[in-house]
Motif scaffolding. Sequence first.
Motif, short mmCIF file in Angstrom:
data_model
loop_
_atom_site.label_atom_id
_atom_site.label_comp_id
_atom_site.label_asym_id
_atom_site.label_seq_id
_atom_site.Cartn_x
_atom_site.Cartn_y
_atom_site.Cartn_z
N PHE A 87 0.81 -1.22 0.00
CA PHE A 87 0.00 0.00 0.00
C PHE A 87 0.84 1.27 0.00
O PHE A 87 1.89 1.32 0.64
N PRO A 90 0.12 2.33 4.15
CA PRO A 90 -0.21 1.13 4.92
C PRO A 90 -1.09 1.46 6.13
O PRO A 90 -0.93 2.52 6.73
N VAL A 91 -2.03 0.57 6.43
CA VAL A 91 -3.06 0.85 7.42
C VAL A 91 -2.65 0.31 8.79
O VAL A 91 -2.08 -0.76 8.90
N GLU A 92 -2.96 1.06 9.84
CA GLU A 92 -2.65 0.62 11.20
C GLU A 92 -3.76 -0.28 11.74
O GLU A 92 -4.94 0.02 11.57
N ASN A 146 1.66 -1.91 11.98
CA ASN A 146 1.87 -0.52 11.53
C ASN A 146 1.62 0.56 12.56
O ASN A 146 1.86 1.74 12.29
#
Lengths: 257, 481
Positions: A87, A90-92, A146
Amino acid sequence: MSAILEIKDLCASVEGNEILKGISLTINPGEVHAIMGPNGSGKSTLAQVLAGREEYEITSGEVLYKTEDLTDMDPEERAREGIFLAFQYPVEIPGVSNTYFLKAALNAIRKHRGEKEIDAVDFLRLVREKMKLVHMDESLLRRPVNEGFSGGEKKRNEIFHMAVLEPTLGLLDETDSGLDIDALKVVAEGVNVLRQDDRSFVVITHYQRLLNYIVPDFVHVLVDGRIVRSGGKELALELEEKGYSWLEAEVGALATA
Amino acid sequence: MSTAMLEEYANREYEFGFVTDIEMEMVPPGLNEDTIRLISAKKKEPEWMLEWRLKAYRHWLTMEEPAWPNVEYPPIDYQKMVYFAAPKSDADRPKSLDEVDPELLKTYEKLGIPLKEQEMLAGVAVDAVFDSVSVATTFKSKLADMGIIFCSFSEAVLEHPDLVKKYLGSVVPYSDNFFATLNSAVFSDGSFVYIPKGVRCPMELSTYFRINAMNTGQFERTLIVADEGSYVSYLEGCTAPMRDENQLHAAVVELVALGDATIKYSTVQNWYPGDLETGKGGIYNFVTKRGKCDGPRSKISWTQVETGSAITWKYPSCILKGADSVGEFYSVALTKGRQQADTGTKMIHIGKNTTSTIISKGISAGRGQNTYRGQVKILRGADGARNFSQCDSMLIGDQCGAHTFPYIDVNNPTARMEHEATTSKIGEDQLFYCNQRGISTEDAVSMIVNGFCKEVFRELPMEFAVEAQKLLEINLEGSVG
Ligand SMILES: Nc1ncnc2c1ncn2[C@@H]1O[C@H](COP(=O)(O)OP(=O)(O)OP(=O)(O)O)[C@@H](O)[C@H]1O
Ligand SMILES: [Mg+2]
């Protein structure tokens, strides 16, 4: 041998706005394709459409992955079939440790392939080996996915995920943005190690610099939802020198013609 | 993953909706002094017990139903309810599982908590409350050897009247609140535990409640006394069958921990939440739970996982009277469909150097409404009292709600208070990220929710933690995506 990915005249829109306006692209096994283009031209959209994000509606065209129609598949099914997206953002995922997450992902993929769950010892060994590949700090394994990672750590973590999951088609969306020069080399090295005859990559980037390390077979320029130019790795150098305006001008001429 | 799908996710029908066919013996509907006399007579209670009930009833008549909780429900007609139901075989109660009605055993099996297995699971003694009367008690003799009393409340009234007289109402007086007072008047049965001085109870004591008679209010009464230096861990778990009429459940739980004693009380609650669209048929769970740390260095720890009921109204509390005593509250409350929960805790610091910890995790999905209501009260004499509170809310979809009302009342300048609160949302971005790694939406949601609840699950006994996790999964499953 048949193509890994075949995109034919793909149009896609989000919330009624057409973003991709007829994209055609064929990616054969073992190839690395770089996609460049100005901000907002639709690069991430293309990556997300390939990964199956629902908000993006395919309005016309065709996408074949290993000769199968991709548009019928759920995002998780695509992932299990070997499509991986690194991504841009990037997603947490708070509360879920990176290792736990990755193990769940790997097991979902293994299950899909009819393999049994990986045992804890093998998993640890695999994870250790891949971490070395991207020089990632071990503490990032135990931390939530993340969460609180620095920009560079997030990008490295994406490549680390990719190394563990060993996809057939890796889509890298600006994995080089925000990386210092050492990190850039590390990430490129991670990708190069994974390069092999039956694995392909799409590398989205703004910087020719990355392509010094990940040498692409093809470079495509995306402007306003269309591929306006394709060429070899020299095209990236040309873009670095001239910017996109000359291509945009050409597109403009095309559109008004 | 669209919001619409997220909402759909939250809407999974109740799994455990079924009614077991066992003959019931009931007291006719309605509430007056005769009803109470009849209940007391059926249970062959001594005079003092009847008097206590009647005192409570007369007081109840002067009280009004509380209107302050952040929940909504149609008025309850207390004259239409049945106040006592017992399996017909009450006269000759079974001595072991073999004598238990096979229908009942089947019910437990459907719930995935077969008694047979429970019995074999070393370390768990089961006192199964089926409707109002205990019908299965195990491990009793082993516990009796150590001087531990673990029996139904009715039995305790008959066989240990001195203990019951001494502690009944000592933490939750008969006049405490509308529902507790009603319970005091009409309570049917429940559990009684006494751990003697210095004894560490070697197994988790566990009771599975189950409401099973149509239209029967359930009024459990539990009393746990841990004498000086003793330890006990008590598990309460329950689920109920599908039915069409709202049911009131007004239990009372009293805990007494004397000096250096520890009581750990864990609850997993999965009652019928009612129809997902209308909320019809769900259980009203209005419970009074309170513990008293009576002696120095005593400790009471409440852990609860609340996934069921149409309406939950419940504040397990600690009165920290002994110096250096410790109160803890760990809670996970999930609301979905039309469920409403107003839950939290009260920590009342009386003694010096008393500490309390509050960790509350509220999860709202569908159109669920989740309210945390907590009070920390530091009295004048509570030098060096400390409290840490953390209230986190998680929203799934955008039609649900989370509300937090922390009340703090400090009357001693040496007290230290810390409060943290967060609200988060399971976002489509997170779900897509998980999907993109091959993880299904259901697994992703349960992974994220479990991560969110980690600090609470950690407090549950091992088997219970697994069950609680499964329960959350089942409750969230199938409704999204
Ligand atoms: N969910 C969305 N809603 C509305 N517009 C969107 C949405 N997603 C993308 N767009 C629009 O689509 C266009 C293309 O966006 P995209 O992210 O694909 O660009 P990009 O080429 O990746 O740009 P960058 O180089 O800045 O990352 C932009 O104009 C963007 O605003
Ligand atoms: Mg982009």
